[in-house]
Design a protein around this motif. Structure first.
Motif, PDB file in Angstrom:
ATOM      1  N   TYR A 174       7.352   4.518  13.850  1.00 46.29           N
ATOM      2  CA  TYR A 174       8.582   3.843  13.439  1.00 46.29           C
ATOM      3  C   TYR A 174       8.295   2.680  12.494  1.00 46.29           C
ATOM      4  N   ALA A 175       7.248   2.839  11.681  1.00 48.98           N
ATOM      5  CA  ALA A 175       6.865   1.787  10.735  1.00 48.98           C
ATOM      6  C   ALA A 175       7.974   1.481   9.740  1.00 48.98           C
ATOM      7  N   ARG A 176       8.694   2.516   9.290  1.00 49.27           N
ATOM      8  CA  ARG A 176       9.740   2.305   8.289  1.00 49.27           C
ATOM      9  C   ARG A 176      10.914   1.534   8.876  1.00 49.27           C
ATOM     10  N   GLU A 177      11.291   1.851  10.105  1.00 49.84           N
ATOM     11  CA  GLU A 177      12.391   1.154  10.746  1.00 49.84           C
ATOM     12  C   GLU A 177      11.995  -0.290  11.087  1.00 49.84           C
ATOM     13  N   LEU A 178      10.753  -0.479  11.501  1.00 48.26           N
ATOM     14  CA  LEU A 178      10.273  -1.833  11.747  1.00 48.26           C
ATOM     15  C   LEU A 178      10.280  -2.648  10.456  1.00 48.26           C
ATOM     16  N   ALA A 179       9.983  -1.983   9.337  1.00 53.92           N
ATOM     17  CA  ALA A 179      10.036  -2.670   8.039  1.00 53.92           C
ATOM     18  C   ALA A 179      11.450  -3.143   7.734  1.00 53.92           C
ATOM     19  N   VAL A 180      12.451  -2.343   8.096  1.00 54.44           N
ATOM     20  CA  VAL A 180      13.847  -2.762   7.926  1.00 54.44           C
ATOM     21  C   VAL A 180      14.100  -4.060   8.680  1.00 54.44           C
ATOM     22  N   LEU A 181      13.478  -4.207   9.841  1.00 53.94           N
ATOM     23  CA  LEU A 181      13.636  -5.414  10.655  1.00 53.94           C
ATOM     24  C   LEU A 181      12.726  -6.541  10.187  1.00 53.94           C
ATOM     25  N   GLY A 182      11.981  -6.295   9.090  1.00 55.09           N
ATOM     26  CA  GLY A 182      11.120  -7.329   8.529  1.00 55.09           C
ATOM     27  C   GLY A 182       9.732  -7.373   9.120  1.00 55.09           C
ATOM     28  N   ILE A 183       9.345  -6.333   9.861  1.00 55.34           N
ATOM     29  CA  ILE A 183       8.030  -6.305  10.512  1.00 55.34           C
ATOM     30  C   ILE A 183       7.112  -5.343   9.779  1.00 55.34           C
ATOM     31  N   ASP A 184       6.007  -5.838   9.281  1.00 57.67           N
ATOM     32  CA  ASP A 184       5.007  -5.010   8.607  1.00 57.67           C
ATOM     33  C   ASP A 184       3.882  -4.730   9.596  1.00 57.67           C
ATOM     34  N   ILE A 185       3.958  -3.578  10.274  1.00 62.38           N
ATOM     35  CA  ILE A 185       2.976  -3.318  11.328  1.00 62.38           C
ATOM     36  C   ILE A 185       1.604  -2.952  10.771  1.00 62.38           C
ATOM     37  N   PHE A 186       1.523  -2.691   9.466  1.00 61.08           N
ATOM     38  CA  PHE A 186       0.216  -2.432   8.865  1.00 61.08           C
ATOM     39  C   PHE A 186      -0.542  -3.739   8.655  1.00 61.08           C
ATOM     40  N   ALA A 187       0.191  -4.824   8.442  1.00 67.16           N
ATOM     41  CA  ALA A 187      -0.433  -6.129   8.234  1.00 67.16           C
ATOM     42  C   ALA A 187      -0.427  -6.974   9.501  1.00 67.16           C
ATOM     43  N   GLU A 188       0.645  -6.848  10.289  1.00 68.52           N
ATOM     44  CA  GLU A 188       0.788  -7.618  11.523  1.00 68.52           C
ATOM     45  C   GLU A 188       0.683  -6.645  12.698  1.00 68.52           C
ATOM     46  N   LYS A 189      -0.463  -6.630  13.357  1.00 67.53           N
ATOM     47  CA  LYS A 189      -0.737  -5.599  14.354  1.00 67.53           C
ATOM     48  C   LYS A 189      -0.386  -5.997  15.785  1.00 67.53           C
ATOM     49  N   ASP A 190       0.255  -7.137  15.954  1.00 67.70           N
ATOM     50  CA  ASP A 190       0.554  -7.600  17.316  1.00 67.70           C
ATOM     51  C   ASP A 190       1.371  -6.575  18.098  1.00 67.70           C
ATOM     52  N   LEU A 191       2.413  -6.017  17.457  1.00 63.29           N
ATOM     53  CA  LEU A 191       3.254  -5.042  18.147  1.00 63.29           C
ATOM     54  C   LEU A 191       2.473  -3.778  18.477  1.00 63.29           C
ATOM     55  N   ARG A 192       1.645  -3.321  17.546  1.00 64.90           N
ATOM     56  CA  ARG A 192       0.835  -2.126  17.804  1.00 64.90           C
ATOM     57  C   ARG A 192      -0.075  -2.346  19.006  1.00 64.90           C
ATOM     58  N   TYR A 193      -0.686  -3.522  19.077  1.00 60.69           N
ATOM     59  CA  TYR A 193      -1.560  -3.824  20.208  1.00 60.69           C
ATOM     60  C   TYR A 193      -0.781  -3.889  21.519  1.00 60.69           C
ATOM     61  N   ALA A 194       0.470  -4.343  21.453  1.00 64.68           N
ATOM     62  CA  ALA A 194       1.239  -4.599  22.671  1.00 64.68           C
ATOM     63  C   ALA A 194       1.826  -3.343  23.299  1.00 64.68           C
ATOM     64  N   LEU A 195       2.141  -2.327  22.502  1.00 61.56           N
ATOM     65  CA  LEU A 195       2.846  -1.160  23.029  1.00 61.56           C
ATOM     66  C   LEU A 195       1.968  -0.351  23.980  1.00 61.56           C
ATOM     67  N   MET A 196       2.562   0.104  25.058  1.00 59.55           N
ATOM     68  CA  MET A 196       1.841   0.943  26.012  1.00 59.55           C
ATOM     69  C   MET A 196       1.522   2.288  25.372  1.00 59.55           C
ATOM     70  N   GLY A 197       0.267   2.734  25.534  1.00 53.20           N
ATOM     71  CA  GLY A 197      -0.155   3.995  24.950  1.00 53.20           C
ATOM     72  C   GLY A 197      -0.702   3.865  23.543  1.00 53.20           C
ATOM     73  N   THR A 198      -0.768   2.644  23.009  1.00 56.62           N
ATOM     74  CA  THR A 198      -1.244   2.436  21.651  1.00 56.62           C
ATOM     75  C   THR A 198      -2.645   2.996  21.443  1.00 56.62           C
ATOM     76  N   THR A 199      -2.942   3.362  20.210  1.00 61.33           N
ATOM     77  CA  THR A 199      -4.285   3.847  19.883  1.00 61.33           C
ATOM     78  C   THR A 199      -5.251   2.697  19.607  1.00 61.33           C
TER      79      THR A 199
END
Length: 378
Positions: A222-247
């Motif tokens: 959901y990187a594109r939808e997160l981008a709509v919310l102003g979140i760049d998960i490619f640069a800011e990895k906090d959310l990726r680290y936090a989600l259960m099941g993350t790689t």
């Protein structure tokens, strides 16, 4: 209303509504889904006139859940975009769109962010961005590529963007009427299942489907939808680290206590002869089990002594090693004063993980999706 946005759900609205109805809960009862996703549980509870709380760490899921529980979509559906809209710092939408197109999308996002009820507008924007970036999707539906050059960035005119967003708002407004709602409050909260913002013994029924141990990176999906919310998960990895099941793997914490089924799985992964099994992959499974364990701790804390719980879980494979998630959940729940009542397995024929060609080299058997029912012990 399930077609409002393609967010994976472990069960259908009809099934959830029927399951909640079985309990004949009082009007002041509280239904909880600590891994609420797109809000199937909260919508089902609302339709029955019951209070509900949905927790999810992913703000995209929560935007969809709020829309589904909303009885009042953005009105009027045609809004004038804020022409001064801008994103501080780099613009995450430019991973797929050129600056002019990104700016217009951001203007719409700013407009919806200050609306009295932004859920329909925000999800409409999700739908347009996803539809116009199909070319960046590959054979793996949970992974999205980014533009490698300026020439690959998508260029859409302002008037076309406006027409698409207005059309999607109208579609969602129409779909909101497909499910009856009540005035029962539905709390949709962005929070971690390991730290539920709820009082002790405040929940009557838990109905949920925790993320499966299938190494799906939902933040990337959901990187594109997160981008709509102003979140760049490619640069800011906090959310990726936090989600259960993350790689992604976090720093390992000591003191993980698990039952025999989970412990045996970890031992098998550690002994597997494939590359990185005793390193990265073992850490990833340990991390998942820690997240599941923490979630179980919190659910047990907030559940009343008379509460019941339904879990929908899916077994899977690590290479050729079966991952008996249903049995692990039963064992972990029983260790926390839940009494196992029954389980009902369903055969699963198509898995997202089956799209991984390298994983197909390992022989696997059938897996099941299982509905497990528990009661608190007195």
């Amino acid at each position: 209303m399930a077609d409002a946005f393609p967010y994976y759900a472990g069960f259908s609205f009809e099934w959830a509504r029927g399951k909640i109805s079985e309990h004949h809960l009082s009007s002041d009862a509280v239904v909880l889904d600590p891994w609420n996703g797109s809000g199937t549980t909260t919508l089902a509870a609302n339709s029955l006139g019951l209070r509900s709380i949905g927790i999810d760490r992913n703000p995209v899921a929560n935007a969809v859940a709020r829309l589904r529980c909303s009885g009042n979509p953005d009105t009027p559906p045609i809004l004038t975009p804020n022409s001064s809209g801008a994103h501080e710092g780099s613009e995450p939408l430019e991973s797929w769109f050129n600056p002019q197109t990104s700016k217009r999308f951001r203007e719409w996002a700013q407009t919806f962010s200050v609306a009295s009820d932004s859920s329909a507008g925000t999800v409409a924007l999700f739908r347009v961005v996803r539809a116009t970036t199909k070319s960046f999707e590959g054979s793996n539906p949970t992974w999205v590529k980014r533009a490698k050059s300026e020439a690959e960035r998508i260029d859409i005119g302002r008037s076309e963007i406006d027409e698409l967003i207005v059309r999607e708002q109208r579609f969602l407004t129409e779909r909101l009427g497909s499910v009856s709602r009540t005035t029962a409050p539905s709390g949709i909260l962005t929070a971690d299942s390991a730290h539920l913002p709820l009082a002790d013994q405040s929940v009557d029924l838990v109905l949920t489907s925790p993320p499966y141990l299938t190494r799906i990176d939902y933040a990337i999906a959901y990187a594109r939808e997160l981008a709509v919310l102003g979140i760049d998960i490619f640069a800011e990895k906090d959310l990726r680290y936090a989600l259960m099941g993350t790689t992604l793997t976090r720093t390992q914490q000591p003191g993980l206590s698990l039952g025999s089924v989970a412990t045996e799985l970890l031992e098998k992964v550690a002994r597997h002869d494939s590359k990185a099994s005793s390193g990265y992959y073992l850490k990833q499974v340990q991390q998942y089990m820690r997240d599941l364990s923490s979630g179980m701790d919190e659910v047990s804390r907030v559940a009343k002594s008379t509460a019941e719980m339904h879990l929908v879980v899916q077994d899977s494979y690590y290479k050729d090693i079966p991952v008996p998630l249903a049995q692990m959940c039963i064992e972990e729940a029983e260790r926390r004063s839940w009494r196992f009542v029954k389980s009902k397995p369903y055969a699963v024929r198509r898995l997202l993980t089956s799209l991984n060609r390298s994983a197909q080299a390992y022989k696997k058997g059938e897996v099941s999706e299982t509905v497990i029912t528990f009661r608190r012990t007195q």
